[in-house]
Design an enzyme around this catalytic site. Sequence first.
Site, PDB file in Angstrom:
ATOM      1  CB  VAL A 146     -62.335  -4.789  74.157  1.00 16.23           C
ATOM      2  CG1 VAL A 146     -61.777  -5.631  75.017  1.00 16.23           C
ATOM      3  CG2 VAL A 146     -63.852  -4.934  73.480  1.00 16.23           C
ATOM      4  CB  CYS A 147     -59.370  -4.102  77.427  1.00 17.97           C
ATOM      5  SG  CYS A 147     -58.089  -4.400  78.583  1.00 17.97           S
ATOM      6  CB  SER A 148     -56.617  -0.310  79.056  1.00 22.33           C
ATOM      7  OG  SER A 148     -55.638  -0.987  78.050  1.00 22.33           O
TER       8      SER A 148
END
Lengths: 268, 268
Positions: A146-148
């Site tokens: 998820v995300c970076s």
Amino acid sequence: MTEMNRRKVLLLALSAPLGSYAAAGEQAQEPQHKMPDTGSVHWTGDEQIAMLMYPGMTVMDLMGPHCFWGALMGAKVFLVAKSLDPVTSDTGVTITPTATFETCPRDLTVLFTPGGTDGTLAAAVDPETRAFMADRGARAKYVTSVCSGSLILGAAGLLKGYKATSHWSVRHVLAGFGAIPTDARVVRDRNRITGAGVTAGLDFGLSMVGELRGRTYAECCQLMSEYDPDPPFHAGSMKTAPPEVKTPMVEMLAGFVKKSEVLASKKG
Amino acid sequence: MTEMNRRKVLLLALSAPLGSYAAAGEQAQEPQHKMPDTGSVHWTGDEQIAMLMYPGMTVMDLMGPHCFWGALMGAKVFLVAKSLDPVTSDTGVTITPTATFETCPRDLTVLFTPGGTDGTLAAAVDPETRAFMADRGARAKYVTSVCSGSLILGAAGLLKGYKATSHWSVRHVLAGFGAIPTDARVVRDRNRITGAGVTAGLDFGLSMVGELRGRTYAECCQLMSEYDPDPPFHAGSMKTAPPEVKTPMVEMLAGFVKKSEVLASKKG
């Protein structure tokens, strides 16, 4: 365990988002409710799920999926770090790991990593973390983030030739790792499944429950967690945020984006 | 601190959901980005926010609001428990408190409690927890909860005559505490602000940022956390879930509902 017992234990696990099972790590306990006959739903499973933790991680990236995965009856969810020492997030939330790189199962159903900023870049270049992710990622049924967190997957060589997403600020950076940056809330390419920034972990996590246990199980988790979002504002995307919101956020993240680009160029 | 320094530190705090500040508990650190001139936005503040923790809490109830509150520049966010011993959630997530009932500031901007099931009922009848909530709640600017956390507010006598909500399964129970059960994602009555079940903490938490810092600040937090939800299924409400989802979940929670009703009848 008999089928009836399995169903009873499931009930307990499914109610986890509301707290019905006790604080026993990855083990469900004696159920308190009786399960109705639910037909063809796959209530039970034996998934082994590893969620990476590292200093400076964004805790919502981790807890979004965990909100739903904690209700996967029969599954074991490991919070994995270098050691069992508590790990502190970017906002000062300190969480105790339940497994280390050594004790984490070798063959995983799901390998997952959350994102962050400087902590994520540090984890992405850390030799032990990279080796752990590459090793488990080579055999895991699903390799996810998820995300970076997708920067960590990329740095571990796990995204070459795969479509993937990330936080909006660094999605383009994934190309440096040989990935195909893709703009969507949840992106799937074969067994690589990545979520967009931070709160996309809820949509990603619930999608994974559907993948692992089917739609009805996922819908039960959704109702239990009352996931019927109604944001009071509508600035959650670069497509909808007004300029006075986009401009300062882009400027604020410029340093992180540049460092991410340097990281990816070294691996490209 | 000069105004320019405040703005710099703010930048750091605002980027917290993506990890830009280090693991320093409630203290922001030296910023890494320069802030553009943003006009009339209230970037800085000095809120004192206490988030209750107790064994068996639902961690998403806590982390939903924290996802946004962790980005409140200048605010102090305390994770408060009976002692500094780590607290384990309903799904086995163990978090370290940052303050105790004794060390938590006496005059709070926001008093908050997450929900759960059996752990929540235990906290609601625990004399020390109830005394802490009643004491801080008597003076806090805002008295708040997510999910069945409103049972704890009710048991502490903090909801008498107020509209409030809770997890869908126990919303009606609030009447036993003298509250007016109200069906909405976020319910506000004077300084009592309550969120519905589990993931409603995101909508509640972001609403609170708007209340404390204004719309633009909240929208910046929303973009940073990419809160642009897109659930893969639509069963997150009793209004939308199909019968094969509602029936087992209602049956599963029947025991918890009954115990909650007993609790409320003793206080009514």
